[in-house]
Design a protein around this motif. Sequence first.
Motif, PDB file in Angstrom:
ATOM      1  N   PHE A 156     -49.175  20.454  30.161  1.00 16.57           N
ATOM      2  CA  PHE A 156     -48.853  19.169  30.393  1.00 16.57           C
ATOM      3  C   PHE A 156     -48.695  18.407  29.347  1.00 16.57           C
ATOM      4  N   GLY A 157     -47.422  17.646  29.144  1.00 13.07           N
ATOM      5  CA  GLY A 157     -47.100  16.962  28.023  1.00 13.07           C
ATOM      6  C   GLY A 157     -46.091  15.890  28.052  1.00 13.07           C
ATOM      7  N   ASP A 158     -45.661  15.414  26.896  1.00 14.04           N
ATOM      8  CA  ASP A 158     -44.419  14.613  27.006  1.00 14.04           C
ATOM      9  C   ASP A 158     -43.309  14.863  27.850  1.00 14.04           C
ATOM     10  N   PRO A 159     -42.724  13.898  28.623  1.00 17.84           N
ATOM     11  CA  PRO A 159     -41.704  14.183  29.499  1.00 17.84           C
ATOM     12  C   PRO A 159     -40.286  14.764  28.885  1.00 17.84           C
ATOM     13  N   LEU A 160     -40.254  14.419  27.475  1.00 19.94           N
ATOM     14  CA  LEU A 160     -38.956  14.515  26.903  1.00 19.94           C
ATOM     15  C   LEU A 160     -39.013  15.861  26.274  1.00 19.94           C
ATOM     16  N   THR A 161     -40.308  16.791  26.407  1.00 21.58           N
ATOM     17  CA  THR A 161     -40.433  18.014  25.831  1.00 21.58           C
ATOM     18  C   THR A 161     -38.986  18.911  26.509  1.00 21.58           C
ATOM     19  N   VAL A 162     -38.519  19.766  25.945  1.00 23.71           N
ATOM     20  CA  VAL A 162     -37.546  20.607  26.269  1.00 23.71           C
ATOM     21  C   VAL A 162     -37.863  22.145  26.063  1.00 23.71           C
ATOM     22  N   ARG A 163     -37.460  22.938  27.012  1.00 22.97           N
ATOM     23  CA  ARG A 163     -37.703  24.439  26.613  1.00 22.97           C
ATOM     24  C   ARG A 163     -36.518  25.321  26.699  1.00 22.97           C
ATOM     25  N   GLU A 164     -36.444  26.232  25.674  1.00 22.30           N
ATOM     26  CA  GLU A 164     -35.179  26.805  25.878  1.00 22.30           C
ATOM     27  C   GLU A 164     -35.479  28.168  26.767  1.00 22.30           C
ATOM     28  N   LEU A 165     -34.512  28.449  27.580  1.00 20.16           N
ATOM     29  CA  LEU A 165     -34.916  29.363  28.645  1.00 20.16           C
ATOM     30  C   LEU A 165     -34.622  30.825  27.907  1.00 20.16           C
ATOM     31  N   ARG A 212     -40.694  40.604  39.434  1.00 25.02           N
ATOM     32  CA  ARG A 212     -41.763  41.408  38.814  1.00 25.02           C
ATOM     33  C   ARG A 212     -42.121  40.756  37.521  1.00 25.02           C
ATOM     34  N   GLY A 213     -43.382  40.946  37.095  1.00 24.28           N
ATOM     35  CA  GLY A 213     -43.868  40.298  35.863  1.00 24.28           C
ATOM     36  C   GLY A 213     -44.025  38.713  36.163  1.00 24.28           C
ATOM     37  N   PRO A 214     -44.224  37.920  35.010  1.00 30.21           N
ATOM     38  CA  PRO A 214     -44.584  36.556  35.029  1.00 30.21           C
ATOM     39  C   PRO A 214     -43.208  35.778  35.393  1.00 30.21           C
ATOM     40  N   VAL A 215     -43.363  34.617  36.059  1.00 33.15           N
ATOM     41  CA  VAL A 215     -42.411  33.652  36.243  1.00 33.15           C
ATOM     42  C   VAL A 215     -42.776  32.392  35.770  1.00 33.15           C
ATOM     43  N   HIS A 216     -41.781  31.685  35.274  1.00 30.15           N
ATOM     44  CA  HIS A 216     -41.940  30.295  34.784  1.00 30.15           C
ATOM     45  C   HIS A 216     -41.224  29.188  35.452  1.00 30.15           C
ATOM     46  N   PHE A 217     -42.022  28.083  35.465  1.00 32.69           N
ATOM     47  CA  PHE A 217     -41.521  26.901  36.270  1.00 32.69           C
ATOM     48  C   PHE A 217     -41.108  25.796  35.265  1.00 32.69           C
ATOM     49  N   THR A 218     -39.953  25.199  35.497  1.00 34.96           N
ATOM     50  CA  THR A 218     -39.588  24.018  34.666  1.00 34.96           C
ATOM     51  C   THR A 218     -38.907  23.136  35.696  1.00 34.96           C
ATOM     52  N   GLY A 219     -38.529  22.085  35.055  1.00 34.24           N
ATOM     53  CA  GLY A 219     -37.751  21.057  35.655  1.00 34.24           C
ATOM     54  C   GLY A 219     -36.119  21.461  36.014  1.00 34.24           C
ATOM     55  N   HIS A 272     -31.391  25.258  28.897  1.00 36.39           N
ATOM     56  CA  HIS A 272     -32.689  24.800  28.643  1.00 36.39           C
ATOM     57  C   HIS A 272     -33.055  23.731  29.708  1.00 36.39           C
ATOM     58  N   ALA A 273     -34.440  23.470  29.654  1.00 39.47           N
ATOM     59  CA  ALA A 273     -34.903  22.634  30.910  1.00 39.47           C
ATOM     60  C   ALA A 273     -36.109  21.589  30.461  1.00 39.47           C
ATOM     61  N   TYR A 274     -36.139  20.685  30.830  1.00 36.46           N
ATOM     62  CA  TYR A 274     -37.247  19.562  30.921  1.00 36.46           C
ATOM     63  C   TYR A 274     -38.195  20.191  31.658  1.00 36.46           C
ATOM     64  N   GLY A 275     -39.612  19.709  31.533  1.00 29.26           N
ATOM     65  CA  GLY A 275     -40.696  19.961  32.446  1.00 29.26           C
ATOM     66  C   GLY A 275     -40.610  19.359  33.718  1.00 29.26           C
ATOM     67  N   ILE A 276     -41.374  19.850  34.643  1.00 25.77           N
ATOM     68  CA  ILE A 276     -41.424  19.321  36.038  1.00 25.77           C
ATOM     69  C   ILE A 276     -42.216  17.962  36.026  1.00 25.77           C
ATOM     70  N   ALA A 277     -41.436  16.945  36.509  1.00 21.11           N
ATOM     71  CA  ALA A 277     -42.005  15.659  36.907  1.00 21.11           C
ATOM     72  C   ALA A 277     -43.325  15.751  37.829  1.00 21.11           C
ATOM     73  N   PRO A 278     -44.207  14.532  37.535  1.00 22.24           N
ATOM     74  CA  PRO A 278     -45.525  14.760  38.213  1.00 22.24           C
ATOM     75  C   PRO A 278     -45.511  14.756  39.631  1.00 22.24           C
ATOM     76  N   ASP A 279     -44.417  13.878  40.396  1.00 25.09           N
ATOM     77  CA  ASP A 279     -44.378  14.106  41.786  1.00 25.09           C
ATOM     78  C   ASP A 279     -44.214  15.459  42.167  1.00 25.09           C
ATOM     79  N   SER A 280     -43.137  16.009  41.463  1.00 24.77           N
ATOM     80  CA  SER A 280     -42.613  17.651  41.828  1.00 24.77           C
ATOM     81  C   SER A 280     -43.628  18.471  41.556  1.00 24.77           C
ATOM     82  N   PHE A 281     -44.358  18.186  40.364  1.00 27.36           N
ATOM     83  CA  PHE A 281     -45.665  19.289  40.371  1.00 27.36           C
ATOM     84  C   PHE A 281     -46.536  19.181  41.414  1.00 27.36           C
TER      85      PHE A 281
END
Length: 215
Positions: free
Chosen positions: A27-36, A84-91, A98-107
């Motif tokens: 959990f963190g800042d809503p403006l954090t971006v993750r490079e896929l 197979r293997g791990p999965v990752h969840f993003t917005g 790239h993607a932002y994180g999941i918003a609180p209600d969606s999480f």
Amino acid sequence: MPLDFTNPYEFSCFGTLHPDHLANWEFGDPLTVRELAKLFPGACTTVPLDAETDMHHHASAPGTPNAMARRLAAHYGFGDLDIRGPVHFTGPSGESDHAYGIAPDSFDVLYERVKVICADLDVRLWSKFRPGDTVSVRYTDLARGDVYWFLNRAHRVLCFRDLPADSKTLEFIPDARYLVCDDEEKFLAYGTYECRADRAPAGYWQRTGNQLLDA
């Protein structure tokens, strides 16, 4: 990722779910971006679970089948995926890399659906915690001799005692008891309390299956 406590309701979440039921929620800042491209060494396949949540996996991964992720994808109408293997969840990532994180209600929606799938499969997710992370501990996890921390002071548990039968507190909190410590301090105990991971009693780790990382 530090939270902005001036507005604690604004945050986002990134999640990872491994085949062995290890879950990581960041959990963190809503403006954090993750490079896929950094999620996997090769190409990543994106599954849009809904308008607000994407699940990413490695389509050609030779790893262990991820039963939890497959059941989750099927819940959203993707029933023929070999995950197979791990999965990752993003917005939502759309067509971008790239993607932002999941918003609180969606999480909250995602987390509730994962809990239902856990119950269906009769499995339990677990997490790894850093020593300074916060965990939610049941008072019933505490046993004689355990250390109970209150306002950053350590107290050693002696016993639990019932409240007087005519206590007004019992009208509102029927399961309330006193937690008595060997320094004669007494605390009202019911439900759960928040504690640093490295201060949680053994009962917490035994009950949850979670693991404490090395300092």
